[in-house]
Motif scaffolding. Structure first.
Motif, PDB file in Angstrom:
ATOM      1  N   PHE A 276       0.835  -1.195   0.000  1.00 10.84           N
ATOM      2  CA  PHE A 276       0.000   0.000   0.000  1.00 10.84           C
ATOM      3  C   PHE A 276       0.873   1.249   0.000  1.00 10.84           C
ATOM      4  CE2 PHE A 276      -2.621  -3.311   1.761  1.00 10.84           C
ATOM      5  CZ  PHE A 276      -3.829  -3.133   1.083  1.00 10.84           C
ATOM      6  N   ARG A 277       0.340   2.289  -0.638  1.00  7.20           N
ATOM      7  CA  ARG A 277       1.034   3.570  -0.728  1.00  7.20           C
ATOM      8  C   ARG A 277       0.041   4.671  -0.395  1.00  7.20           C
ATOM      9  NH1 ARG A 277       3.473   5.437  -6.469  1.00  7.20           N
ATOM     10  NH2 ARG A 277       1.263   5.291  -6.967  1.00  7.20           N
ATOM     11  N   LEU A 278       0.499   5.664   0.370  1.00 10.13           N
ATOM     12  CA  LEU A 278      -0.334   6.806   0.708  1.00 10.13           C
ATOM     13  C   LEU A 278      -0.521   7.696  -0.510  1.00 10.13           C
ATOM     14  CD1 LEU A 278      -1.743   8.523   2.974  1.00 10.13           C
ATOM     15  CD2 LEU A 278       0.453   9.696   3.234  1.00 10.13           C
ATOM     16  N   ASN A 279      -1.781   7.969  -0.862  1.00 11.24           N
ATOM     17  CA  ASN A 279      -2.073   8.991  -1.867  1.00 11.24           C
ATOM     18  C   ASN A 279      -1.906  10.332  -1.163  1.00 11.24           C
ATOM     19  OD1 ASN A 279      -3.424  10.982  -3.465  1.00 11.24           O
ATOM     20  ND2 ASN A 279      -4.507   9.349  -4.557  1.00 11.24           N
ATOM     21  N   THR A 280      -0.839  11.046  -1.483  1.00 11.49           N
ATOM     22  CA  THR A 280      -0.488  12.244  -0.730  1.00 11.49           C
ATOM     23  C   THR A 280      -1.446  13.403  -0.990  1.00 11.49           C
ATOM     24  OG1 THR A 280       1.061  12.892  -2.473  1.00 11.49           O
ATOM     25  CG2 THR A 280       1.930  11.602  -0.618  1.00 11.49           C
ATOM     26  N   GLN A 281      -2.307  13.262  -2.016  1.00 16.93           N
ATOM     27  CA  GLN A 281      -3.300  14.299  -2.294  1.00 16.93           C
ATOM     28  C   GLN A 281      -4.599  14.049  -1.539  1.00 16.93           C
ATOM     29  OE1 GLN A 281      -2.438  16.992  -4.249  1.00 16.93           O
ATOM     30  NE2 GLN A 281      -0.421  15.989  -4.193  1.00 16.93           N
ATOM     31  N   THR A 282      -5.036  12.772  -1.471  1.00 19.22           N
ATOM     32  CA  THR A 282      -6.311  12.437  -0.822  1.00 19.22           C
ATOM     33  C   THR A 282      -6.131  11.998   0.622  1.00 19.22           C
ATOM     34  OG1 THR A 282      -6.254  10.099  -1.464  1.00 19.22           O
ATOM     35  CG2 THR A 282      -7.166  11.672  -3.066  1.00 19.22           C
ATOM     36  N   GLY A 283      -4.913  11.589   1.001  1.00 22.03           N
ATOM     37  CA  GLY A 283      -4.685  11.117   2.359  1.00 22.03           C
ATOM     38  C   GLY A 283      -5.138   9.689   2.598  1.00 22.03           C
ATOM     39  N   GLU A 284      -5.499   8.940   1.539  1.00 19.64           N
ATOM     40  CA  GLU A 284      -5.956   7.567   1.681  1.00 19.64           C
ATOM     41  C   GLU A 284      -4.917   6.593   1.127  1.00 19.64           C
ATOM     42  OE1 GLU A 284      -9.849   7.136   0.013  1.00 19.64           O
ATOM     43  OE2 GLU A 284     -10.784   8.188   1.702  1.00 19.64           O
ATOM     44  N   TYR A 285      -5.012   5.342   1.588  1.00 18.31           N
ATOM     45  CA  TYR A 285      -4.066   4.324   1.146  1.00 18.31           C
ATOM     46  C   TYR A 285      -4.616   3.556  -0.046  1.00 18.31           C
ATOM     47  CZ  TYR A 285      -1.308   5.357   5.219  1.00 18.31           C
ATOM     48  OH  TYR A 285      -0.527   6.016   6.138  1.00 18.31           O
ATOM     49  N   GLU A 286      -3.738   3.319  -1.010  1.00 12.36           N
ATOM     50  CA  GLU A 286      -4.093   2.622  -2.229  1.00 12.36           C
ATOM     51  C   GLU A 286      -3.168   1.426  -2.406  1.00 12.36           C
ATOM     52  OE1 GLU A 286      -5.391   6.705  -4.642  1.00 12.36           O
ATOM     53  OE2 GLU A 286      -3.472   5.707  -5.056  1.00 12.36           O
ATOM     54  N   GLN A 287      -3.727   0.325  -2.933  1.00 14.93           N
ATOM     55  CA  GLN A 287      -2.907  -0.857  -3.171  1.00 14.93           C
ATOM     56  C   GLN A 287      -1.807  -0.525  -4.167  1.00 14.93           C
ATOM     57  OE1 GLN A 287      -4.937  -4.290  -4.830  1.00 14.93           O
ATOM     58  NE2 GLN A 287      -3.718  -5.661  -3.549  1.00 14.93           N
ATOM     59  N   TYR A 288      -0.577  -0.955  -3.836  1.00 17.27           N
ATOM     60  CA  TYR A 288       0.572  -0.636  -4.683  1.00 17.27           C
ATOM     61  C   TYR A 288       1.571  -1.778  -4.567  1.00 17.27           C
ATOM     62  CZ  TYR A 288       4.329   2.046  -6.862  1.00 17.27           C
ATOM     63  OH  TYR A 288       5.326   2.482  -7.710  1.00 17.27           O
ATOM     64  N   VAL A 289       1.847  -2.466  -5.650  1.00 16.39           N
ATOM     65  CA  VAL A 289       2.689  -3.661  -5.604  1.00 16.39           C
ATOM     66  C   VAL A 289       3.712  -3.664  -6.736  1.00 16.39           C
ATOM     67  CG1 VAL A 289       1.100  -5.138  -4.334  1.00 16.39           C
ATOM     68  CG2 VAL A 289       0.842  -4.916  -6.798  1.00 16.39           C
ATOM     69  N   THR A 290       4.339  -2.530  -6.957  1.00 17.14           N
ATOM     70  CA  THR A 290       5.381  -2.395  -7.978  1.00 17.14           C
ATOM     71  C   THR A 290       6.718  -2.103  -7.292  1.00 17.14           C
ATOM     72  OG1 THR A 290       3.780  -1.534  -9.557  1.00 17.14           O
ATOM     73  CG2 THR A 290       6.086  -1.100 -10.016  1.00 17.14           C
ATOM     74  N   PRO A 291       7.806  -2.752  -7.709  1.00 18.62           N
ATOM     75  CA  PRO A 291       7.937  -3.760  -8.771  1.00 18.62           C
ATOM     76  C   PRO A 291       7.498  -5.139  -8.289  1.00 18.62           C
ATOM     77  CG  PRO A 291      10.048  -3.420  -7.741  1.00 18.62           C
ATOM     78  CD  PRO A 291       9.108  -2.445  -7.089  1.00 18.62           C
ATOM     79  N   ARG A 292       7.359  -6.080  -9.221  1.00 22.50           N
ATOM     80  CA  ARG A 292       7.028  -7.449  -8.848  1.00 22.50           C
ATOM     81  C   ARG A 292       8.146  -8.059  -8.012  1.00 22.50           C
ATOM     82  NH1 ARG A 292       3.448 -10.825 -10.668  1.00 22.50           N
ATOM     83  NH2 ARG A 292       4.965 -12.535 -10.458  1.00 22.50           N
ATOM     84  N   ILE A 293       7.747  -8.890  -7.068  1.00 18.87           N
ATOM     85  CA  ILE A 293       8.703  -9.695  -6.308  1.00 18.87           C
ATOM     86  C   ILE A 293       8.503 -11.138  -6.764  1.00 18.87           C
ATOM     87  CG2 ILE A 293       9.364 -10.526  -4.012  1.00 18.87           C
ATOM     88  CD1 ILE A 293       8.463  -7.826  -2.897  1.00 18.87           C
ATOM     89  N   ASP A 294       9.483 -11.691  -7.448  1.00 20.88           N
ATOM     90  CA  ASP A 294       9.333 -13.010  -8.045  1.00 20.88           C
ATOM     91  C   ASP A 294       9.672 -14.150  -7.091  1.00 20.88           C
ATOM     92  OD1 ASP A 294       8.481 -12.089 -10.561  1.00 20.88           O
ATOM     93  OD2 ASP A 294      10.547 -11.654 -11.143  1.00 20.88           O
ATOM     94  N   LYS A 295      10.548 -13.880  -6.124  1.00 24.54           N
ATOM     95  CA  LYS A 295      10.943 -14.933  -5.190  1.00 24.54           C
ATOM     96  C   LYS A 295      10.636 -14.492  -3.767  1.00 24.54           C
ATOM     97  CE  LYS A 295      14.900 -17.753  -3.743  1.00 24.54           C
ATOM     98  NZ  LYS A 295      16.347 -18.016  -3.941  1.00 24.54           N
ATOM     99  N   PRO A 296       9.717 -15.186  -3.066  1.00 28.20           N
ATOM    100  CA  PRO A 296       9.381 -14.766  -1.705  1.00 28.20           C
ATOM    101  C   PRO A 296      10.544 -14.996  -0.749  1.00 28.20           C
ATOM    102  CG  PRO A 296       8.385 -16.881  -2.196  1.00 28.20           C
ATOM    103  CD  PRO A 296       9.000 -16.412  -3.471  1.00 28.20           C
ATOM    104  N   PHE A 297      10.642 -14.155   0.288  1.00 22.76           N
ATOM    105  CA  PHE A 297      11.658 -14.335   1.314  1.00 22.76           C
ATOM    106  C   PHE A 297      11.187 -13.675   2.591  1.00 22.76           C
ATOM    107  CE2 PHE A 297      12.623 -10.280  -0.607  1.00 22.76           C
ATOM    108  CZ  PHE A 297      13.033  -9.480   0.443  1.00 22.76           C
ATOM    109  N   CYS A 298      11.732 -14.126   3.702  1.00 25.32           N
ATOM    110  CA  CYS A 298      11.418 -13.538   5.004  1.00 25.32           C
ATOM    111  C   CYS A 298      12.358 -12.364   5.250  1.00 25.32           C
ATOM    112  CB  CYS A 298      11.572 -14.584   6.100  1.00 25.32           C
ATOM    113  SG  CYS A 298      11.217 -13.947   7.751  1.00 25.32           S
ATOM    114  N   ILE A 299      11.835 -11.247   5.754  1.00 23.36           N
ATOM    115  CA  ILE A 299      12.666 -10.076   6.014  1.00 23.36           C
ATOM    116  C   ILE A 299      13.738 -10.399   7.050  1.00 23.36           C
ATOM    117  CG2 ILE A 299      11.269  -9.070   7.882  1.00 23.36           C
ATOM    118  CD1 ILE A 299      12.893  -7.156   4.945  1.00 23.36           C
ATOM    119  N   ALA A 300      13.463 -11.368   7.939  1.00 24.47           N
ATOM    120  CA  ALA A 300      14.434 -11.813   8.937  1.00 24.47           C
ATOM    121  C   ALA A 300      15.052 -13.126   8.494  1.00 24.47           C
ATOM    122  CB  ALA A 300      13.757 -11.994  10.291  1.00 24.47           C
TER     123      ALA A 300
END
Length: 545
Positions: A276-300
């Protein structure tokens, strides 16, 4: 000869009687945090040190837990802890941008634990004046606040265990390796914090609880400056400096599933849905999934590691590019997991003003045997405006919550101007005897051209190569030979870029020298664009029989 790029623990003895330059100060910056060198590093204290109650010994819980360990600079180990440090003498100009790289270890302190925890963040603070740095830099709320944000609490009595906390005043940006909470809207009797609302009925701009993932990269914006006046239909609220702002700007899930341990690598899973990304004009959150992540991984990574060939290896690479039009930065965050590098957030533009929902309005506490709270389920939007400061200082924090003891460690921290020369560690296996290697072949410098400077090995000034004995002692410009008694002799060729090593008879195992280098094209030939330190490690092995 086999060349392996990986992290390696080593000991290096200095030659007796050697006179070497000792260089510290402005960028570039490098610390391994493996040699006990903590000079010019400051460990700040918390805002409201007693705000989270008392420990079993009658002391305030809110203390800076950062300490050295054999694996690096350990920021946390137990529950309800924060470890924080920053670099007050390495102030950088925002005109140049910045590249931050560090390895990190994130793992449960106790193997049997599997509770919810928080994570590590890099933060920037306005260093234009001394108003927010020096003794004035104090960290914010623990737990989901990662030490960066404020926290509004319904409880004013410390006996309830949670009270309100001021965030980092002068904070400009925080990039978090987020195990799930830094991105979240919090709204209950104990805690109110700005963020993305997931699955809570009656809340505006609600997102599906399915997307309330663990294992994310999350970016929050600036602290609110001065007093903020917000008027609702009920009353006018006055909120003080450091008690508003810090909005979530963008978050991306990396694909790890806490139930299965790993998502199916051949399906999209949530890694290309939960963002999700904040729409800085409307103040609402919008789905945002760019760029694609092709290989899943754990942040830890989940455990200690020695080198990048191990599955637990994790490295964060954060690029901050000045946004010429509209101020702020363009931010790219890449995570290296094992040997693969995945861009999680790419070219996110952080503007100089935005709209967001301030979920920290003062509330009314109705007295009684069990005090009740009257608060806003849908607080109003407000504006956060802040021009990019001309100078910033950088710091790091890690945080744990009430339920989980978690170890967070940082090491091999490199900070350079964004278009400074880039040097990589070089590790070689070689049979005993004289060695010739080319350490600069995987390094680059920049040259102006097109929309952005171009990176290439051909842009390096081979004669700018400097040898270092260790992280603090440089042999100086134009010194291309170094001999250590009992070990051997290093000799660098400034025309070919080759490094030769002549070991003394009987020497085996690892031998190490450090170096830096810079570019040959204007303006990147300036000293401020010199690379951070990298090391050449030659592992001398016995001849095969």
């Amino acid at each position: 000869m086999v060349k392996r790029l990986f992290f390696c623990l080593f000991m290096w003895g200095m030659c007796s009687g050697l006179s070497a330059q000792i260089l510290e100060g402005p960028l570039p910056f490098f610390r391994s945090f493996l040699d006990g060198n903590l000079t010019k590093i400051t460990f700040p204290e918390p805002n409201e040190p007693g705000a989270s109650g008392w420990d079993s010994k009658g002391n305030y819980k809110r203390k800076n837990r950062a300490a050295e360990s054999v694996w690096g600079l350990q920021l946390t180990e137990g529950k309800e802890e924060i470890g924080a440090f920053y670099l007050p003498e390495y102030i950088f100009s925002t005109e140049d941008g910045l590249l931050i790289e560090f390895e990190y270890i994130m793992m449960y302190t106790n193997v049997g634990e599997a509770g919810v925890t928080d994570g590590i963040c890099m933060f920037l603070v306005d260093a234009t004046t001394n108003e927010y740095i020096g003794a004035n830099l104090k960290y914010g709320a623990e737990g989901a606040g990662f030490g960066y944000t404020h926290r509004r609490s319904a409880h004013t009595d410390i006996r309830y265990g949670v009270t309100s906390i001021t965030g980092i005043k002068g904070g400009y940006l925080a990039v978090a390796l987020d195990q799930g909470h830094f991105k979240n809207w919090r709204f209950d009797n104990y805690e109110m914090r700005n963020g993305i609302p997931y699955g809570s009925a009656g809340i505006a701009n609600i997102q599906s609880e399915t997307y309330n993932t663990r294992s994310n990269v999350t970016i929050r914006g600036a602290a609110g400056r001065d007093e903020k006046v917000i008027t609702t239909s009920q009353k006018t609220h006055r909120i003080q400096d450091g008690r508003w702002g810090f909005p979530v700007l963008i978050t991306r899930h990396t694909g790890w599933n806490e139930k299965t341990g790993l998502e199916d690598p051949y399906s999209d899973g949530l890694r290309n849905k939960a963002g999700f990304r904040l729409n800085t004009q409307t103040g609402e959150y919008e789905q945002y999934v760019t760029p694609r992540i092709d290989k899943p991984f754990c942040i830890a990574g989940g455990k200690e590691f020695h080198h990048s060939g191990e599955s637990a290896y994790r490295k964060a690479i954060i690029a901050l590019e000045p946004n010429i039009v509209g101020g702020g930065f363009r931010i790219t965050v890449t995570i290296q997991h094992e040997t693969e590098k995945t861009v999680v957030i790419e070219d996110y533009t952080y503007p100089s003003s935005l709209q967001y929902t301030e979920n920290g309005l003062p509330f009314q506490l109705v007295a009684g045997e069990y005090p009740t709270v009257v608060y806003y389920s849908n607080p109003p939007q407000t504006e956060l405006a802040l021009e990019r400061p001309s100078k910033l200082v950088i710091g790091f924090m890690a945080s744990t919550g009430q339920l989980t003891a978690y170890t967070n460690i940082i090491r091999n921290l490199r900070i350079t101007p964004l278009y400074g020369a880039s040097s990589e560690d070089d590790i070689y296996d070689h049979r005993r005897g004289p060695v010739i290697v080319r350490p600069l072949d995987n390094d680059v410098a920049y040259q102006l051209g097109g929309d952005r400077p171009n990176a290439s090995y051909d842009n390096l000034d081979l004669t700018s190569f400097r040898m270092w004995i260790d992280e603090k002692h440089c042999l100086g410009n134009g010194v291309f030979e170094y001999e250590e008694e009992g070990v051997g002799k290093w000799k660098y060729d400034p025309e070919s870029g080759e490094m030769m090593f002549f070991p003394e008879k009987g020497v085996g195992g690892e031998v190490v020298i450090w170096y830096d280098v810079k570019g040959k094209h204007t303006p990147y030939a300036e000293e401020k664009y010199r690379s951070s330190l990298a090391k050449i490690v030659i592992n001398l092995i016995d001849d095969e029989g």
